[in-house]
Structure formats: structure tokens, C-alpha cells
Design a protein around this motif. Structure first.
Motif, PDB file in Angstrom:
ATOM      1  N   VAL A 193      -7.207   6.524   8.773  1.00 23.89           N
ATOM      2  CA  VAL A 193      -7.077   4.250   8.146  1.00 23.89           C
ATOM      3  C   VAL A 193      -7.512   3.176   9.692  1.00 23.89           C
ATOM      4  N   ASN A 194      -8.568   3.181   9.326  1.00 27.53           N
ATOM      5  CA  ASN A 194      -9.189   1.677  10.105  1.00 27.53           C
ATOM      6  C   ASN A 194     -10.541   1.290   8.964  1.00 27.53           C
ATOM      7  N   VAL A 195     -10.900  -0.098   9.886  1.00 25.92           N
ATOM      8  CA  VAL A 195     -11.627  -0.968   9.024  1.00 25.92           C
ATOM      9  C   VAL A 195     -13.069  -0.208   8.390  1.00 25.92           C
ATOM     10  N   ASP A 196     -13.325   1.549   9.034  1.00 26.15           N
ATOM     11  CA  ASP A 196     -14.681   1.556   8.267  1.00 26.15           C
ATOM     12  C   ASP A 196     -14.541   2.410   7.120  1.00 26.15           C
ATOM     13  N   THR A 197     -13.051   3.251   7.458  1.00 28.76           N
ATOM     14  CA  THR A 197     -11.988   3.689   6.004  1.00 28.76           C
ATOM     15  C   THR A 197     -11.794   3.594   5.101  1.00 28.76           C
ATOM     16  N   PHE A 201     -10.536   5.238   1.531  1.00 22.68           N
ATOM     17  CA  PHE A 201      -9.198   5.705   1.035  1.00 22.68           C
ATOM     18  C   PHE A 201      -8.792   5.405   0.009  1.00 22.68           C
ATOM     19  N   TYR A 202      -8.365   3.466   0.109  1.00 20.91           N
ATOM     20  CA  TYR A 202      -7.902   3.268  -0.846  1.00 20.91           C
ATOM     21  C   TYR A 202      -8.442   3.253  -2.493  1.00 20.91           C
ATOM     22  N   TYR A 203      -9.470   3.282  -2.297  1.00 19.52           N
ATOM     23  CA  TYR A 203      -9.903   3.309  -3.982  1.00 19.52           C
ATOM     24  C   TYR A 203      -9.699   5.270  -4.343  1.00 19.52           C
ATOM     25  N   ARG A 214      -2.755   5.670  -0.774  1.00 19.61           N
ATOM     26  CA  ARG A 214      -2.968   4.018  -1.047  1.00 19.61           C
ATOM     27  C   ARG A 214      -2.075   2.830  -0.745  1.00 19.61           C
ATOM     28  N   TYR A 215      -0.605   3.190  -0.245  1.00 17.94           N
ATOM     29  CA  TYR A 215       0.689   2.529   0.076  1.00 17.94           C
ATOM     30  C   TYR A 215      -0.039   2.189   1.431  1.00 17.94           C
ATOM     31  N   ILE A 216      -0.627   3.217   2.296  1.00 18.47           N
ATOM     32  CA  ILE A 216      -0.659   3.143   3.640  1.00 18.47           C
ATOM     33  C   ILE A 216      -1.849   2.165   3.697  1.00 18.47           C
ATOM     34  N   CYS A 217      -3.171   2.239   3.211  1.00 16.41           N
ATOM     35  CA  CYS A 217      -4.244   1.350   3.263  1.00 16.41           C
ATOM     36  C   CYS A 217      -3.629   0.168   2.730  1.00 16.41           C
ATOM     37  N   HIS A 218      -2.989  -0.101   1.777  1.00 15.29           N
ATOM     38  CA  HIS A 218      -2.544  -1.256   1.338  1.00 15.29           C
ATOM     39  C   HIS A 218      -1.591  -2.259   2.010  1.00 15.29           C
ATOM     40  N   TRP A 220      -2.595  -1.770   4.945  1.00 15.15           N
ATOM     41  CA  TRP A 220      -3.216  -2.174   6.435  1.00 15.15           C
ATOM     42  C   TRP A 220      -3.636  -3.218   6.128  1.00 15.15           C
ATOM     43  N   PHE A 221      -4.768  -3.850   4.539  1.00 12.59           N
ATOM     44  CA  PHE A 221      -5.424  -4.595   4.306  1.00 12.59           C
ATOM     45  C   PHE A 221      -4.068  -5.783   4.417  1.00 12.59           C
ATOM     46  N   LEU A 222      -2.918  -6.055   4.261  1.00 11.91           N
ATOM     47  CA  LEU A 222      -2.154  -7.177   4.797  1.00 11.91           C
ATOM     48  C   LEU A 222      -2.017  -7.676   6.202  1.00 11.91           C
ATOM     49  N   ASP A 223      -2.001  -6.684   6.909  1.00 14.23           N
ATOM     50  CA  ASP A 223      -2.142  -6.817   8.309  1.00 14.23           C
ATOM     51  C   ASP A 223      -3.154  -7.269   8.756  1.00 14.23           C
ATOM     52  N   ASN A 224      -4.296  -6.727   8.374  1.00 18.85           N
ATOM     53  CA  ASN A 224      -5.745  -6.714   8.959  1.00 18.85           C
ATOM     54  C   ASN A 224      -7.094  -8.205   8.393  1.00 18.85           C
ATOM     55  N   LEU A 225      -6.429  -8.050   6.954  1.00 16.94           N
ATOM     56  CA  LEU A 225      -7.474  -8.923   6.531  1.00 16.94           C
ATOM     57  C   LEU A 225      -7.919 -10.350   6.810  1.00 16.94           C
ATOM     58  N   MET A 226      -7.297 -10.415   7.696  1.00 12.50           N
ATOM     59  CA  MET A 226      -7.129 -12.459   8.139  1.00 12.50           C
ATOM     60  C   MET A 226      -7.453 -12.155   9.261  1.00 12.50           C
ATOM     61  N   ILE A 227      -8.119 -11.026  10.214  1.00 12.59           N
ATOM     62  CA  ILE A 227      -7.628 -10.976  11.288  1.00 12.59           C
ATOM     63  C   ILE A 227      -9.257  -9.816  12.102  1.00 12.59           C
ATOM     64  N   ARG A 228      -9.280  -8.601  11.263  1.00 13.78           N
ATOM     65  CA  ARG A 228     -10.468  -7.621  12.035  1.00 13.78           C
ATOM     66  C   ARG A 228     -11.037  -7.449  10.437  1.00 13.78           C
ATOM     67  N   GLN A 229     -11.671  -8.768   9.591  1.00 13.91           N
ATOM     68  CA  GLN A 229     -12.807  -8.657   8.916  1.00 13.91           C
ATOM     69  C   GLN A 229     -14.177  -8.331   8.936  1.00 13.91           C
ATOM     70  N   ASN A 230     -15.033  -7.654   8.336  1.00  9.55           N
ATOM     71  CA  ASN A 230     -16.438  -7.911   8.415  1.00  9.55           C
ATOM     72  C   ASN A 230     -17.227  -7.879   7.466  1.00  9.55           C
TER      73      ASN A 230
END
Length: 512
Positions: A193-197, A201-203, A214-218, A220-230
Motif C-alpha cells: 500500500v502506497n500513494v500509487d496503489t 487496492f481500496y476499491y 479495505r481497512y488498511i487503505c482507509h 492510510w487515507f486518514l493518515d496521508n490525505l492531507m500530507i501526501r496528496q498528488n
């Protein structure tokens, strides 16, 4: 076709009884090469053992002494070789599978290791007694390679799954009902799981029922959406998922609520202009230009009330507007963008003004009890980033409401201090001698893929401080810290109105 090999060997997955084709092949091999075990200690011809001799002669060890080869292990290797040969050479085939404009001559006994084929061949289906079966693939994730390799797994019990191809194998294994391959895909996805996958993976985890991914990806979004977005990440997040993320008090907000609004503005622009390409630094400017052009050519209708923007309304409604409009610069951005309807904002302005008055003029010190349902939807979300293990402190101006709170990191400890000395806390720092606030503080460090390597969470507590008093909230002494490190806070300063008895002077009726 080349041989099917594997990085993983599953144990205990063979059926209770080997298919007849495999047993016949093994018997034939046994007759062709009867077992001839040499006396121990005698130098043998083991270094060149042929396929028909596997399990019957002993190899010499590097020291020159014969090494015993366990018969069971050699028998398993021999069985796998026979099974692989049956798959690749189409020997004694009794069913033909047609898919992807190709044919596989196979064996029902092996195919029945799959729940899909076992049901097909044992039920009252049209294909049950057919010798040629045409298969249509309704799932676009299944391709020829993943289908071929998965059929080979039914013969060899082994398969190689490249991480970048994991979704194709997950889709194929889900159709053929092969839990072992699904589990292997799950393990690969967990570490990939990373910004590219993450969106892919989630969907797909949702589609194929892989709950843990699904839980791991969710998370990841909560932790990274505001700091690792592209751009690709924002494009990949659909409306329902973004609504969930923006509504969550677990969203790691580094900055303040206006930064969440800015993220949504960029996200909405990318969904409206999916072909836009440019640098991450140019994205916000492009979004502003897009919505400015709309505003200049419109009749004054807020964008979220137009046909184009209405679908995004439920997502923007998850913003905590009360923590945006209490800061002058943020309030001006909201007004100038003209995305949000005035009907949303007017009640918030009124409520925020009454909240400020209550904080300064009522006898309330702040919340006295913690109600989780209230906190989850209405707490202030803010945070800061620590770049190194050095002393650092910050405040969030505009959110004072009578609370001159400073957050300090020093000597691997995080401290709350009620002190406006030498700090810029806005224009309305309270002079009340004591205040209460509900708070929660999280400390999170992320590795280069966005996975949390440190996570500490205080949970929700009531903090009561007098002026110039301080409280140690988190002690990180002895922890292995990775920087940058993120400090995220949830605050609730003023409790909800629960009746006239709580509102002091404000609850009195005006005198005639």
C-alpha cells in the motif's frame, strides 16, 4: 508455455485424495525406475540423478559423503513434476476450457480443486457433462496470464504473483473460489500500500470482499490525505470515500480546517477536469482560475448549487465551517471563492458569534462531560509537523474562544501551556482565570510509503488549566522516533446548548 513456478508454497492445500491422473502417472514412474537404495557410506552416482530416479538415490554432500534425501520430500517433488507435466502437455485430457481466444486441455479431477469448477461439474448445470466449455470473463480485471497461471496452480499448488499484477490474480482467484490465492494476494497487498496503489487496492478490496485490505487503505487515507496528496491520488478518490474521510475526526489535519477546504477544492477541480496535467504546485492555481472563470460567467449562483457542482455538495457539507469562518483570512477565502451557498454559512456565523459571547460572558468554564457523538462531529481538527528532535511550540490563531493554549514539544515531551506571553494568539485572548477543554492528541510517524511506524493516541480527556499553568500530555522518552513527526489535535471548547440553565445571562428574556 513455460513452467509455472512459485515464490510461495501452500501447505495442506492438496485434496485428501490425489486425482487419478496423478496416481496413474506416479505408478508409471515407479515401474519405470524401481527403488535401488545404496548402502550408506558408499560413494554413489547421485550428482546426476535423473527425473525417473528422484527419491531413489542419494546425493553426495559437499564433503563427499552421501546425503540422505527424504523419501516423502522426493515423492512430493515427483508428484508436482507429474502434475505440472499433465498441465503443460495436455496428457489424458478430459475437458477443454476456452477463454481469451485460447484453449486449455485439462482434467476435471484437477479443476475440481477450484470451488467454481467443482460446482460446475457436480451440479445440474449445462456445462456439467460438456467436454468443451466456453468461458466468458465478466470481470475486466481477469486477463489471460492470470487465468493461465491460476489454472496451473490447480495442478502444482504453487504460483508466483508479482505485486504489480496482484489485482488480476485476486480477481481470478475470487471467480474460481481459491481461498489460498486470495490470502496470498492479501499478504502482498498489505505490504504494497502506497500513494500509487492505495486507490486501486481500496476499491478492489471492497469489490472482492478483502476486508482487512479495505481497512488498511482507509487508515492510510486518514493518515496521508492531507500530507501526501498528488493529482492521481485525488482523482482516484470517489465521492462516497471522500465524504467519509472529511467527516472523520481521525483525519490527520496538519494545519487547520481551511486546509481541508483547500484539499476539497483541488479534488473537485480534478474530477471536473480529469485530463488536466501539471505540477502539484500548479494545481491550486489551476483550480482557483477554473472556479473564478465560472463565478465571472455565472448569475451569482454558488457553484455547489449548480448542476455541475451539486454532486459534490454532500462532501463539502462535512467541512467544519465554524472553525473556518472564525479566522479572517479563511472567511475571506470562502466568500471570494463563492463555492459554498450562503444558506450554509449564515447559521454558522450566527452560532459562532453566540459561542464567542458564551465563552466570555457566561459562567461556563467549558465542557464538563465527554459525549463522543458530539465530539466526533464537531471537534476542531488541527495539527503541526515536527521536522527534527528540537524544541518547538505553536498555537492556532483564530480558534482562541477564550483559550490561549500553546502546544510545546521539548525534551521528547508534548506539553499544553495556557500562556499568551510572547505568542500570537489573535485579538481576543480570554482573561478568565480558568478554562476547560476536551482534547485528544495523536503523535504519528510515517515511513516513506505512508505506513505508520509510531502511533500514540491519548484518547479524549477534559483539560482544565489556570492561566500560566501547564500539563504534560505525552511522554516519548525511550521511543524510537522517526522524523518528520506529526502532532494532531482535536479540541472542543464549548459544550452544546442543553437548556436555559446553562446559558447564564443569555437565557434571560428581554425586559419590556
Amino acid at each position: 508455455m513455460g513452467a509455472v513456478k512459485s515464490l510461495f508454497w501452500f501447505r495442506g492445500n492438496h485434496p485428501a485424495e490425489e486425482p487419478q491422473a496423478a496416481r496413474d502417472g506416479e505408478a508409471a514412474e515407479a515401474q519405470a525406475a524401481p527403488a535401488q537404495e545404496e548402502p550408506e557410506g558408499e560413494a554413489g552416482e547421485a550428482s546426476g540423478v535423473g527425473t525417473s530416479q528422484v527419491g531413489h538415490k542419494r546425493k553426495a554432500s559437499p564433503e563427499g559423503h552421501p546425503a540422505k534425501v527424504p523419501r516423502k520430500k522426493m515423492a512430493q517433488a515427483e508428484s508436482r513434476a507429474i502434475d505440472e507435466s499433465l498441465f503443460l502437455r495436455d496428457e489424458n485430457s478430459d475437458v477443454k476450457i476456452c477463454a481469451f481466444e485460447e484453449e486449455w486441455c485439462l482434467h476435471r479431477a484437477y479443476l475440481c480443486r477450484s470451488g467454481y469448477f467443482a460446482s460446475m461439474f457436480s451440479g445440474a448445470w449445462l456445462e456439467t457433462n460438456m467436454n468443451t466449455i466456453e468461458m466468458l470473463m465478466p470481470d475486466k480485471n481477469i486477463d489471460r496470464e492470470s487465468f493461465h497461471k491460476t489454472l496451473g496452480y490447480l495442478y502444482t499448488n504453487s504460483i508466483t504473483i508479482p505485486p504489480y499484477r496482484v489485482i488480476a490474480y485476486l480477481a481470478t482467484a475470487s471467480m474460481l473460489q481459491l481461498d489460498e490465492i486470495i490470502q496470498q494476494c492479501e499478504e502482498i497487498m498489505k505490504v504494497s500500500v502506497n500513494v500509487d496503489t492505495v486507490c486501486n487496492f481500496y476499491y478492489n478490496a471492497e469489490n472482492y470482499g478483502v476486508v482487512s485490505i479495505r481497512y488498511i487503505c482507509h487508515q492510510w487515507f486518514l493518515d496521508n490525505l492531507m500530507i501526501r496528496q498528488n493529482s492521481e491520488l485525488l482523482r482516484g478518490i470517489g465521492l462516497d470515500l471522500m465524504k467519509e474521510l472529511i467527516a472523520s475526526s481521525d483525519l490527520l489535519v496538519i494545519g487547520v480546517e481551511i486546509d481541508v477546504y483547500t484539499t476539497l477544492k483541488k479534488w473537485m477541480f480534478l474530477h471536473l477536469e480529469p485530463t488536466w496535467s501539471g505540477s502539484q504546485g500548479a494545481l491550486l492555481t489551476a483550480a482557483d482560475l477554473y472556479f473564478d472563470e465560472y463565478k465571472n460567467n455565472s448569475d451569482g449562483t454558488p457553484f455547489l448549487e449548480t448542476d455541475q457542482g451539486r454532486a459534490f455538495g454532500p462532501v463539502f457539507q462535512q467541512l467544519r465551517l465554524s472553525y473556518i469562518i472564525c479566522d479572517l483570512l479563511s472567511a475571506r477565502i470562502i466568500e471570494q471563492d463563492a463555492l459554498i451557498p450562503a444558506i450554509w454559512l449564515t447559521p454558522v456565523y450566527k452560532e459562532q458569534w453566540l459561542t464567542l459571547i458564551r465563552a466570555e460572558q457566561s459562567r461556563e468554564l467549558g465542557p464538563a462531560e465527554i459525549y463522543m457523538s458530539e465530539i466526533r462531529g464537531s471537534s476542531m481538527r488541527c495539527g503541526g509537523q515536527l521536522h527534527a528532535d528540537e524544541p518547538y511550540s505553536w498555537t492556532w490563531s483564530g480558534f482562541n474562544f477564550g483559550w490561549d493554549l500553546v502546544v510545546c514539544y521539548t525534551n521528547r515531551r508534548i506539553v499544553f501551556r495556557r500562556s499568551a506571553l510572547n505568542k500570537s494568539c489573535g485579538l481576543s485572548v480570554s482573561l478568565l482565570w480558568q478554562r476547560r477543554v476536551i482534547f485528544r492528541l495523536r503523535v504519528i510517524s510515517l515511513d516513506r510509503t505512508g505506513k505508520a511506524v509510531l502511533r500514540k493516541d491519548t484518547g479524549y480527556h477534559i483539560l482544565c488549566l489556570r492561566r500560566h499553568q501547564e500539563l504534560e500530555v505525552v511522554d516519548l522518552e525511550g521511543q524510537e522516533l522517526t522524523f518528520p513527526m506529526y502532532v494532531a489535535c482535536n479540541f472542543l471548547y464549548i459544550p452544546e446548548e442543553s437548556g436555559p440553565s446553562q446559558s447564564g445571562e443569555l437565557s434571560r428574556s428581554p425586559r419590556k
